[in-house]
Design a protein around this motif. Structure first.
Motif, PDB file in Angstrom:
ATOM      1  N   THR A 161       6.134-133.639 -77.336  1.00 29.38           N
ATOM      2  CA  THR A 161       5.442-133.316 -78.588  1.00 29.38           C
ATOM      3  C   THR A 161       5.842-131.963 -79.161  1.00 29.38           C
ATOM      4  O   THR A 161       5.431-131.619 -80.262  1.00 29.38           O
ATOM      5  N   ALA A 162       6.649-131.189 -78.432  1.00 31.39           N
ATOM      6  CA  ALA A 162       7.101-129.905 -78.966  1.00 31.39           C
ATOM      7  C   ALA A 162       7.874-130.085 -80.262  1.00 31.39           C
ATOM      8  O   ALA A 162       7.919-129.188 -81.108  1.00 31.39           O
ATOM      9  N   SER A 163       8.484-131.270 -80.456  1.00 29.57           N
ATOM     10  CA  SER A 163       9.222-131.521 -81.696  1.00 29.57           C
ATOM     11  C   SER A 163       8.283-131.590 -82.888  1.00 29.57           C
ATOM     12  O   SER A 163       8.703-131.410 -84.032  1.00 29.57           O
ATOM     13  N   PHE A 164       6.999-131.865 -82.636  1.00 26.50           N
ATOM     14  CA  PHE A 164       6.002-131.907 -83.694  1.00 26.50           C
ATOM     15  C   PHE A 164       5.208-130.604 -83.785  1.00 26.50           C
ATOM     16  O   PHE A 164       4.862-130.136 -84.862  1.00 26.50           O
ATOM     17  N   PHE A 165       4.893-130.018 -82.633  1.00 26.05           N
ATOM     18  CA  PHE A 165       4.030-128.843 -82.583  1.00 26.05           C
ATOM     19  C   PHE A 165       4.793-127.519 -82.537  1.00 26.05           C
ATOM     20  O   PHE A 165       4.213-126.464 -82.750  1.00 26.05           O
ATOM     21  N   GLY A 166       6.075-127.574 -82.205  1.00 31.14           N
ATOM     22  CA  GLY A 166       6.813-126.342 -81.965  1.00 31.14           C
ATOM     23  C   GLY A 166       6.742-125.989 -80.485  1.00 31.14           C
ATOM     24  O   GLY A 166       5.861-126.442 -79.754  1.00 31.14           O
ATOM     25  N   LYS A 167       7.651-125.151 -80.035  1.00 39.64           N
ATOM     26  CA  LYS A 167       7.736-124.838 -78.603  1.00 39.64           C
ATOM     27  C   LYS A 167       6.554-124.027 -78.116  1.00 39.64           C
ATOM     28  O   LYS A 167       5.999-124.282 -77.053  1.00 39.64           O
ATOM     29  N   GLY A 168       6.132-123.012 -78.860  1.00 43.14           N
ATOM     30  CA  GLY A 168       4.965-122.228 -78.474  1.00 43.14           C
ATOM     31  C   GLY A 168       5.141-121.523 -77.150  1.00 43.14           C
ATOM     32  O   GLY A 168       6.211-121.007 -76.828  1.00 43.14           O
ATOM     33  N   GLU A 169       4.072-121.535 -76.337  1.00 39.68           N
ATOM     34  CA  GLU A 169       4.087-120.924 -75.009  1.00 39.68           C
ATOM     35  C   GLU A 169       4.022-122.032 -73.966  1.00 39.68           C
ATOM     36  O   GLU A 169       2.948-122.570 -73.678  1.00 39.68           O
ATOM     37  N   PRO A 170       5.157-122.431 -73.383  1.00 41.88           N
ATOM     38  CA  PRO A 170       5.201-123.605 -72.513  1.00 41.88           C
ATOM     39  C   PRO A 170       4.431-123.489 -71.206  1.00 41.88           C
ATOM     40  O   PRO A 170       4.214-124.492 -70.536  1.00 41.88           O
ATOM     41  N   ASP A 171       4.002-122.301 -70.822  1.00 43.57           N
ATOM     42  CA  ASP A 171       3.230-122.167 -69.583  1.00 43.57           C
ATOM     43  C   ASP A 171       1.733-122.035 -69.865  1.00 43.57           C
ATOM     44  O   ASP A 171       0.959-121.607 -69.013  1.00 43.57           O
ATOM     45  N   SER A 172       1.302-122.431 -71.075  1.00 43.90           N
ATOM     46  CA  SER A 172      -0.098-122.270 -71.457  1.00 43.90           C
ATOM     47  C   SER A 172      -1.045-123.034 -70.537  1.00 43.90           C
ATOM     48  O   SER A 172      -2.085-122.517 -70.123  1.00 43.90           O
ATOM     49  N   LEU A 173      -0.696-124.273 -70.203  1.00 46.27           N
ATOM     50  CA  LEU A 173      -1.599-125.083 -69.389  1.00 46.27           C
ATOM     51  C   LEU A 173      -1.771-124.494 -67.994  1.00 46.27           C
ATOM     52  O   LEU A 173      -2.899-124.378 -67.500  1.00 46.27           O
ATOM     53  N   SER A 174      -0.677-124.115 -67.355  1.00 45.01           N
ATOM     54  CA  SER A 174      -0.781-123.584 -65.998  1.00 45.01           C
ATOM     55  C   SER A 174      -1.578-122.275 -65.995  1.00 45.01           C
ATOM     56  O   SER A 174      -2.391-122.031 -65.095  1.00 45.01           O
ATOM     57  N   ARG A 175      -1.373-121.440 -67.005  1.00 46.66           N
ATOM     58  CA  ARG A 175      -2.130-120.188 -67.093  1.00 46.66           C
ATOM     59  C   ARG A 175      -3.606-120.446 -67.356  1.00 46.66           C
ATOM     60  O   ARG A 175      -4.488-119.769 -66.809  1.00 46.66           O
TER      61      ARG A 175
END
Length: 380
Positions: A161-175
């Motif tokens: 879904t990064a293609s729709f939302f943008g890359k952002g912060e990919p470690d957000s969930l783990s943090r």
């Protein structure tokens, strides 16, 4: 079986128009209309059987001896949330087809909802490629249009879904998961840090991870902590979850924690066989109840196949195949199909995700020139 519906409203013109419309659209229903409390009081006192009683809030309060605690009573209100929380509410001034959809939902019976008031709806399938993400994004967007504060949670191992939302912060969930475990009392603060808002989808979400290890490390305990944290913020009415098609322990936990499950399948024997096999396995391993599962056929090119072996014998809803979506990588095009949007609208009605409040823009316009309510009153 014929349904008996009671309408109670002091406005003669409103009751007459609504009763006429219901009789035309649902000829099997027995519609009784009342404009005076005295006549309705006699009707209720006589103990005649009815399926639902839809009345303006003032009449429900006036006849509280019958309405209080009565699951068959539904309040007609000008704005959702003004009915004291005692009854299911339907917004009074809206197009008649929308009113009919909400009345049908009321007749379908109450939906199990978590004590927090925030509902969890999970999309699931027994095999990949069923179109869960596309269906989930359309559900989120259209639920937002109905006034729900939504959260979209993608739990796929390989999240594209990064293609729709943008890359952002990919470690957000783990943090976020680490913060919830280390400081569980600061849930609202944690979600403020890691959640983002998508204006086009009208939803909050968490950035997708780059590495599948984050999803593979998810456990039932971590999942429950995450969902409890989301609910505890008090910021959301609806959480739409988009997992992969695995069959692990946390998948089972997710279905147990969900208030409702939309189970997607394709119209072919292999899809039905996989869904039936996985369903039988989970029924033997968990407490999941079938009454909260809606089996939905996605990417349908025709009517439901006779070979369907799922509970109920036929899908609860059918989502159409949109061939133009084969190469789509733009979010707007996935949200713009009239046929698919119409099918999602009907699915929302079946999930009892009914209109909660007027669109903010329309409300503002109505406050300035008074045209919004007049238009709704006159809409057929």
């Amino acid at each position: 079986m014929a349904k008996r519906v009671i309408l109670a409203m002091r406005q003669h013109e409103y009751v007459a128009k609504l009763a006429q419309y219901l009789r035309e659209e649902e000829p099997a229903w027995a519609i009784s209309a009342f404009t005076h409390e005295e006549a309705l009081h006699r009707e209720l006192q006589n103990g005649r059987v009815f399926d639902v009683w839809i009345a303006e809030l003032a009449m429900l309060l006036e006849l509280s001896e019958f309405s209080s605690g009565n699951s068959k009573a539904v309040a007609l209100v000008e704005e959702i949330g003004t009915g004291r929380g005692e009854w299911l509410e339907i917004q009074q001034y809206q197009p008649l087809p929308a009113l009919l959809a909400h009345i049908r939902s009321a007749l379908a019976g109450p939906v199990s909802v978590s004590p927090s008031g925030c509902r969890i709806v999970s999309l699931f399938s027994a095999s990949g490629g069923a179109g869960k993400t596309t269906a989930a994004l359309n559900l989120v967007r259209q639920a937002g249009e109905r006034g729900f504060r939504t959260f979209y949670l993608n739990l796929e191992t390989l999240n594209a879904t990064a293609s729709f939302f943008g890359k952002g912060e990919p470690d957000s969930l783990s943090r976020l998961l680490y913060s919830l475990q280390a400081h569980p009392d600061n849930g609202v603060e944690h979600f403020e840090r890691f959640c983002r808002h998508h204006s086009q989808l009208r939803t909050h979400y968490i950035d997708a991870p780059d590495h599948p290890g984050e999803r593979l490390a998810l456990t039932p305990i971590l999942l429950e902590s995450l969902l409890e944290g989301l609910r505890s913020t008090g910021r959301f009415d609806l959480i739409i979850i988009d997992p992969d098609s695995g069959a692990g322990d946390w998948h089972m936990k997710l279905l147990d924690l969900s208030d409702q499950v939309v189970w997607l399948t394709a119209d072919d024997a292999q899809s039905f066989a996989k869904a039936d096999k996985l369903l039988r396995y989970w029924q033997g391993q968990s407490s999941m109840k079938l009454d909260k599962v809606l089996f939905v056929m996605n990417r349908a090119r025709h009517e439901a196949s006779r070979q369907c072996t799922l509970p109920g014998g036929s899908p609860a809803a059918i989502l159409p195949y949109i061939p133009e979506w084969k190469t789509v990588d733009q979010l707007g095009r996935l949200l713009g199909s009239p046929a698919f949007c119409g099918a999602i609208d009907m699915l929302l009605d079946q999930l009892n995700i009914v209109i909660r409040a007027p669109n903010a823009g329309r409300r503002k316009e109505g406050e300035h020139n008074g045209t919004d309510r007049a238009h709704v009153r006159g809409t057929g």
